[in-house]
Write a protein that holds these residues in place. Structure first.
Motif, short mmCIF file in Angstrom:
data_model
loop_
_atom_site.label_atom_id
_atom_site.label_comp_id
_atom_site.label_asym_id
_atom_site.label_seq_id
_atom_site.Cartn_x
_atom_site.Cartn_y
_atom_site.Cartn_z
N HIS A 1 0.80 -1.20 0.00
CA HIS A 1 0.00 0.00 0.00
C HIS A 1 0.85 1.26 0.00
N GLY A 2 2.14 1.13 0.08
CA GLY A 2 2.98 2.32 0.13
C GLY A 2 2.94 2.92 1.52
N SER A 3 3.12 4.21 1.60
CA SER A 3 3.13 4.92 2.86
C SER A 3 1.73 4.94 3.50
N THR A 4 1.68 4.65 4.80
CA THR A 4 0.41 4.68 5.52
C THR A 4 -0.17 6.09 5.55
N ALA A 5 0.67 7.08 5.73
CA ALA A 5 0.20 8.47 5.76
C ALA A 5 -0.40 8.87 4.41
N ARG A 6 0.27 8.48 3.34
CA ARG A 6 -0.23 8.80 2.00
C ARG A 6 -1.57 8.10 1.75
N TYR A 7 -1.68 6.86 2.19
CA TYR A 7 -2.92 6.10 2.04
C TYR A 7 -4.04 6.77 2.81
N LEU A 8 -3.74 7.25 4.03
CA LEU A 8 -4.75 7.91 4.86
C LEU A 8 -5.22 9.22 4.22
N ILE A 9 -4.28 10.02 3.76
CA ILE A 9 -4.63 11.29 3.12
C ILE A 9 -5.43 11.02 1.85
N ASP A 10 -5.00 10.04 1.08
CA ASP A 10 -5.71 9.66 -0.14
C ASP A 10 -7.13 9.20 0.19
N THR A 11 -7.28 8.47 1.28
CA THR A 11 -8.59 7.95 1.69
C THR A 11 -9.54 9.08 2.07
N VAL A 12 -9.06 10.04 2.85
CA VAL A 12 -9.90 11.18 3.24
C VAL A 12 -10.28 12.01 2.01
N ALA A 13 -9.32 12.24 1.13
CA ALA A 13 -9.60 12.99 -0.09
C ALA A 13 -10.61 12.25 -0.96
N LEU A 14 -10.47 10.94 -1.04
CA LEU A 14 -11.40 10.13 -1.83
C LEU A 14 -12.81 10.19 -1.25
N SER A 15 -12.90 10.17 0.07
CA SER A 15 -14.23 10.21 0.70
C SER A 15 -14.92 11.54 0.43
N THR A 16 -14.18 12.63 0.49
CA THR A 16 -14.79 13.94 0.20
C THR A 16 -15.17 14.05 -1.27
N SER A 17 -14.34 13.53 -2.13
CA SER A 17 -14.64 13.59 -3.57
C SER A 17 -15.85 12.76 -3.92
N SER A 18 -15.99 11.61 -3.29
CA SER A 18 -17.13 10.74 -3.55
C SER A 18 -18.44 11.43 -3.19
N VAL A 19 -18.48 12.03 -2.01
CA VAL A 19 -19.69 12.73 -1.56
C VAL A 19 -19.93 13.97 -2.42
N HIS A 20 -18.88 14.70 -2.73
CA HIS A 20 -19.02 15.93 -3.51
C HIS A 20 -19.56 15.64 -4.90
N SER A 21 -19.07 14.60 -5.55
CA SER A 21 -19.56 14.32 -6.90
C SER A 21 -21.00 13.81 -6.88
N ALA A 22 -21.36 13.01 -5.88
CA ALA A 22 -22.75 12.56 -5.76
C ALA A 22 -23.67 13.76 -5.48
N ALA A 23 -23.22 14.67 -4.62
CA ALA A 23 -24.01 15.87 -4.31
C ALA A 23 -24.16 16.75 -5.54
N GLY A 24 -23.13 16.83 -6.35
CA GLY A 24 -23.21 17.61 -7.58
C GLY A 24 -24.25 17.05 -8.53
N ALA A 25 -24.31 15.74 -8.64
CA ALA A 25 -25.31 15.10 -9.51
C ALA A 25 -26.71 15.31 -8.94
N ILE A 26 -26.84 15.25 -7.61
CA ILE A 26 -28.13 15.50 -6.97
C ILE A 26 -28.60 16.92 -7.26
N SER A 27 -27.68 17.88 -7.18
CA SER A 27 -28.06 19.27 -7.41
C SER A 27 -28.51 19.53 -8.84
N ARG A 28 -28.14 18.65 -9.74
CA ARG A 28 -28.57 18.78 -11.13
C ARG A 28 -29.88 18.03 -11.40
N GLY A 29 -30.43 17.42 -10.35
CA GLY A 29 -31.72 16.74 -10.48
C GLY A 29 -31.66 15.40 -11.17
N LEU A 30 -30.49 14.76 -11.16
CA LEU A 30 -30.35 13.47 -11.83
C LEU A 30 -30.97 12.35 -10.99
#
Length: 133
Positions: A1-30
């Motif tokens: 998995h490489g660096s644990t810190a990098r994996y953790l930062i990547d995980t938090v960023a991925l979680s925010t991106s996942s919610v943000h993109s779903a919210a963006g689609a919701i805001s468009r009425g999809l």
């Protein structure tokens, strides 16, 4: 998995991106299914980033897809409950969805093998029994 810190930062960023993109689609009425799928497609941005940066794409590609699918689906499902009259505050929905994404990534990090079977067909060859040959 490489660096644990990098994996953790990547995980938090991925979680925010996942919610943000779903919210963006919701805001468009999809449609809710499309909204959840848009949360999954965000993982491909991470894959492109890894290719551009010369990182090993196999680092967490499959957990990217599984975790973003889980987080986006939970966010969309909680939003649907809210629309149907359940009083779920936005901050709570966001935190639960992000926690879902993070949990799947943590499970993948601590799993002995891959969380999902290889999707690219490059796994170990399947041995045939002598009776099948």
């Amino acid at each position: 998995h490489g660096s644990t810190a990098r994996y953790l930062i990547d995980t938090v960023a991925l979680s925010t991106s996942s919610v943000h993109s779903a919210a963006g689609a919701i805001s468009r009425g999809l449609h809710p299914v499309v909204c959840a799928a848009s949360g999954v497609t965000v993982c491909f941005g991470g894959i492109i980033r890894d290719l551009i940066c010369g990182r090993d794409v196999a680092l967490a590609t499959q957990s990217f897809a599984a975790s973003t699918a889980a987080g986006a689906t939970v966010f969309v499902a909680l939003r649907e409950l809210c629309v149907r009259g359940w009083p779920l505050p936005l901050k709570g929905r966001v935190l639960v969805a992000m926690a879902t994404t993070i949990t799947v990534r943590v499970l993948d990090f601590h799993a002995d093998g891959a969380l999902l079977p290889p999707m690219h067909g490059r796994g170990p060859p399947v041995q045939q029994k002598a009776s099948e040959a």
